[in-house]
Design a protein around this motif. Structure first.
Motif, PDB file in Angstrom:
ATOM      1  N   ARG A 260       3.763   9.293 -10.521  1.00  0.00           N
ATOM      2  CA  ARG A 260       3.103   9.102 -11.982  1.00  0.00           C
ATOM      3  C   ARG A 260       2.678  10.945 -11.489  1.00  0.00           C
ATOM      4  NH1 ARG A 260      -2.336   7.277 -13.328  1.00  0.00           N
ATOM      5  NH2 ARG A 260      -2.224   6.955 -15.062  1.00  0.00           N
ATOM      6  N   ALA A 261       2.096  11.670 -10.819  1.00  0.00           N
ATOM      7  CA  ALA A 261       0.791  12.693 -10.509  1.00  0.00           C
ATOM      8  C   ALA A 261       2.117  13.494 -10.644  1.00  0.00           C
ATOM      9  CB  ALA A 261       0.336  12.617  -8.882  1.00  0.00           C
TER      10      ALA A 261
ATOM     11  N   GLN B 119       3.946   1.570  -1.546  1.00  0.00           N
ATOM     12  CA  GLN B 119       4.402   1.896  -2.590  1.00  0.00           C
ATOM     13  C   GLN B 119       3.215   2.054  -3.476  1.00  0.00           C
ATOM     14  OE1 GLN B 119       6.071  -2.028  -4.241  1.00  0.00           O
ATOM     15  NE2 GLN B 119       6.986  -0.905  -5.411  1.00  0.00           N
ATOM     16  N   VAL B 120       1.806   1.488  -3.159  1.00  0.00           N
ATOM     17  CA  VAL B 120       1.520   1.827  -4.443  1.00  0.00           C
ATOM     18  C   VAL B 120       0.793   3.740  -4.060  1.00  0.00           C
ATOM     19  CG1 VAL B 120      -1.110   1.979  -5.056  1.00  0.00           C
ATOM     20  CG2 VAL B 120       0.351  -0.118  -4.645  1.00  0.00           C
ATOM     21  N   ARG B 121       1.238   4.189  -3.035  1.00  0.00           N
ATOM     22  CA  ARG B 121       1.266   5.817  -2.481  1.00  0.00           C
ATOM     23  C   ARG B 121       2.065   6.595  -3.248  1.00  0.00           C
ATOM     24  NH1 ARG B 121      -1.105   4.095   2.381  1.00  0.00           N
ATOM     25  NH2 ARG B 121       0.921   4.051   3.369  1.00  0.00           N
ATOM     26  N   ARG B 122       3.263   5.903  -2.857  1.00  0.00           N
ATOM     27  CA  ARG B 122       4.957   6.149  -3.304  1.00  0.00           C
ATOM     28  C   ARG B 122       4.579   6.266  -5.541  1.00  0.00           C
ATOM     29  NH1 ARG B 122       8.188   3.569  -0.756  1.00  0.00           N
ATOM     30  NH2 ARG B 122       8.310   2.262  -2.585  1.00  0.00           N
ATOM     31  N   LEU B 123       4.590   5.734  -5.495  1.00  0.00           N
ATOM     32  CA  LEU B 123       4.272   5.362  -7.277  1.00  0.00           C
ATOM     33  C   LEU B 123       3.092   5.932  -8.300  1.00  0.00           C
ATOM     34  CD1 LEU B 123       3.929   1.237  -7.675  1.00  0.00           C
ATOM     35  CD2 LEU B 123       6.028   3.659  -8.202  1.00  0.00           C
ATOM     36  N   LYS B 124       1.784   6.481  -6.998  1.00  0.00           N
ATOM     37  CA  LYS B 124       0.985   7.477  -8.225  1.00  0.00           C
ATOM     38  C   LYS B 124       1.456   8.842  -6.838  1.00  0.00           C
ATOM     39  CE  LYS B 124      -3.254   4.917  -6.722  1.00  0.00           C
ATOM     40  NZ  LYS B 124      -4.994   4.684  -5.952  1.00  0.00           N
ATOM     41  N   GLU B 125       2.415   9.115  -6.106  1.00  0.00           N
ATOM     42  CA  GLU B 125       2.451  10.514  -6.549  1.00  0.00           C
ATOM     43  C   GLU B 125       3.834  10.591  -7.073  1.00  0.00           C
ATOM     44  OE1 GLU B 125       4.181  10.688  -2.480  1.00  0.00           O
ATOM     45  OE2 GLU B 125       2.658  10.405  -1.735  1.00  0.00           O
TER      46      GLU B 125
ATOM     47  N   ARG C 191       0.806  -0.822   0.156  1.00  0.00           N
ATOM     48  CA  ARG C 191       0.593   0.359   0.118  1.00  0.00           C
ATOM     49  C   ARG C 191       0.415   1.478  -0.556  1.00  0.00           C
ATOM     50  NH1 ARG C 191      -5.494  -1.276   0.237  1.00  0.00           N
ATOM     51  NH2 ARG C 191      -5.655  -2.824   1.427  1.00  0.00           N
TER      52      ARG C 191
END
Length: 140
Positions: free
Chosen positions: A85-86, A77-83, A75
């Motif tokens: 990506r933004a 890592q997903v948050r970090r990847l979303k950041e 979770r």
């Protein structure tokens, strides 16, 4: 290599120790790695030979209202990847705007260059020399 006859029993006992907060042979993390260490078995014993016990362990963790450590890491890592990506999307938008501005400037320069070449070809331009300032140097 065949599994030890008491392997499933050792895994179940290790599961109870970890879930009760009294690990003896691991750090007590809510992971398959810690469960395997606590039971004294290789990790693949849980992922390949006894996936039902692995799933049972994670189910018990969730029933207690806890999130397995592996899920927490995923979770995060997903948050970090979303950041990321933004941030990438913002940078791409800026770069697209820069490209549009540069294309406009190039087009304008091309048009101006064409006009100046046409004026030069027709002999209509006059070059005038501007007056210069006298040089002032050291000792003058």
């Amino acid at each position: 290599m065949s599994p030890a006859p008491d392997e499933r029993d050792r895994i179940r006992a290790a599961m109870e120790r970890i879930l009760s907060g009294h690990p003896e042979h691991s750090n007590g993390a809510l992971t398959i790695v810690a469960l395997a260490a606590e039971a004294g078995v290789p990790r693949n014993a849980l992922t390949q030979r006894h996936p039902d016990l692995k799933n049972q362990f994670y189910d018990k963790v969730r029933v207690r209202g806890q999130t397995p450590d592996s899920e927490k890491r995923l979770r995060q890592q997903v948050r970090r990847l979303k950041e990321l990506r933004a941030a990438d999307a913002e940078e791409i938008a800026r770069l697209k705007a820069d490209v549009e501005a540069l294309v406009g400037a190039l087009h304008q320069s091309t048009v101006e260059n064409r006009v100046l070449r046409q004026q030069q070809a027709h002999g209509g331009s006059v070059v005038r020399m501007l007056p210069t300032q006298p040089r002032i140097g050291p000792g003058q």
